[in-house]
Design a protein around this motif. Structure first.
Motif: not given
Length: 464
Positions: A334-356
């Motif tokens: 997809a051209p963009e990641v889901p908003p929740a994934f982006a929010e997790a990554m924007d917050d100090d590179l929250g990879v665990p939350q992004a992987l959820a």
């Protein structure tokens, strides 16, 4: 939401505001190449690889500098121990580090300068610091006068009166035992370079200040490294650079260690796990998943069990991707990641939350496949590929082509398994289900999982 990063110097998560709009400059302390890398070394660059990928996804032009320390006390000690020239030891291990970075899918840096290639820049910096009264020469050494810089120890939050500065052999002539060496005088048989203060070689800290200044300028956005570098290395870099007149780094970002039995993984402790050995036992993409999944500021306690858990976790993601492609055909990210994934990554590179978020999409995609809802399955696959791509974990990316464990034998094994599966299919066709099940069970005992798909049976290595 803007990107936010934990800044060690302020001890808080701050909004990232680039010095130059649309651009981000990163300096990462790279390898000291006295020996081959263990997974603790590679974790550091992998964490910052995820950082640069996320900055790039967010539209920044990234300039990434990662140095190589190819001369220091440890390398010279190895020369004495092995009877091998220091430059040969350094180059062979530099290649080993790069092989490890490549194996785990790390993007190359914009520039990767070596310490020995930047002696003129170091001499120029020392000259400037001496002229400003922040450094002095003694017995062929050049030292930084820590009392001359009022902000010294702010990063590590120490008190100067309690400081015990690590010192090396031959560091004579100090005015204060807490002063640190920027240049070390030549000793018989050791490599050395000519300077106005005599022949010698760089101190560990000076090289990074000089190379960051050359490639990123007097001010840059992010300086990274492991927690163990906060003192003395990063503290001394700051003192040199700011006393010289540079603003230096706006953010200080430090990754945590890989530990064994609670101890930092290191060669000196004899508890390291070499990357070259690990990639023979585990698929590199699984190692990347294992090292990238925890938050970069969280310790990773190494164990075989935790690696098996990572393998199973990534296997669930990869299994969905493979099934979806088999059922629905090739699907672009997809051209963009889901908003929740982006929010997790924007917050100090929250990879665990992004992987959820990734695993939630995988579960939804599997449910869609079970319900034969191809439209939803395709949408979830596109999202999953976009998210995995940002993390460098998309199993369909050509980076991972040919990186399966034992890939050189994969074709042979596949042919042999296909022969057995043909026999199983023949048994099923004649309704001899007992024989078909027995064949499947025997393959299971051999470590293979068999899945019947609309396009025929598919085998994978059982991760259980």
């Amino acid at each position: 939401m803007s990107i936010r990063l934990y800044d060690t110097s302020t001890r808080q998560v701050r909004d990232f505001v680039p010095l130059v709009p649309g651009c981000v400059s990163i300096y990462l302390c790279g390898a000291t190449v006295q020996s081959a890398p263990h997974i603790g070394h590679i974790r550091s660059y992998l964490n910052f690889d995820v950082m640069q990928r996320w900055f790039a996804y967010r539209g920044y032009q990234v300039t990434f500098a990662r140095n190589v320390t190819d001369i220091d006390d440890k390398i010279i000690a190895k020369e004495r121990e092995l009877g091998t020239p220091w430059w040969q030891i350094a180059y062979e291990n530099e290649r080993a580090f790069n092989d490890g970075y490549d194996a785990l899918g790390c993007l190359p840096p914009t520039v990767e300068p070596r310490a020995t290639g930047h002696i003129p820049e170091m001499v120029e910096m020392m000259r400037g610091l001496i002229e400003k009264g922040h450094a002095y020469a003694a017995d062929g050494n050049v030292y930084f006068d820590v009392k001359s810089y009022p902000g010294y120890l702010a990063l590590s939050n120490q008190k100067l009166e309690n400081l015990l500065q690590p010192s090396g052999e031959g560091e004579t002539g100090k005015r204060d035992p807490r002063d640190f060496a920027m240049w070390k005088s030549a000793k018989p048989g050791e490599p050395s370079w000519e300077t106005p203060w005599g022949r010698g070689r760089p101190g560990w800290h000076l090289e990074c200040s000089a190379m960051a200044h050359k490639y990123l300028g007097a001010a840059f956005d992010v300086h990274g490294g492991g927690l163990d570098l906060i003192f003395p290395h990063h503290e001394n870099e700051i003192a040199q650079s700011k006393a010289y007149g540079d603003d230096f780094a706006s953010f200080w970002v430090h990754n945590a260690w890989v530990t064994m039995a609670g101890e930092k993984m290191s060669k000196s402790l004899g508890n390291s796990v070499l990357v070259s050995e690990m990639v023979q036992r585990w698929r590199p993409i699984v190692l990347r998943y294992y090292l990238a999944s925890p938050h970069y500021r969280s310790m990773i306690e190494y164990s075989e069990e935790s690696l098996r858990e990572a393998e199973a976790g990534f296997g669930r993601i990869e299994g969905f991707v493979q099934r979806a492609v088999e059922r629905c055909g090739a699907v672009d990210a997809a051209p963009e990641v889901p908003p929740a994934f982006a929010e997790a990554m924007d917050d100090d590179l929250g990879v665990p939350q992004a992987l959820a978020i990734v695993h939630t999409a995988v579960r939804q995609g599997n449910s869609a496949l079970t319900a034969d809802d191809k439209e939803s399955a395709v949408a979830r696959l596109a999202e999953v590929r976009a998210m995995l791509g940002v993390l460098g974990l998309d199993p369909l990316d050509r980076q991972w082509a040919g990186t399966e464990r034992g890939e050189d034998l994969h074709g042979v094994v596949d042919s042999l398994v296909r022969l057995v599966l043909d026999q199983r299919q023949a048994a099923r066709a004649r309704k001899d289900f007992a024989t078909a099940d027995a064949i499947r069970d025997q393959l299971g005992l051999a470590g293979l999982a068999i899945e019947d798909t609309p396009s025929g049976p598919r085998w994978t290595i059982n991760s259980q």
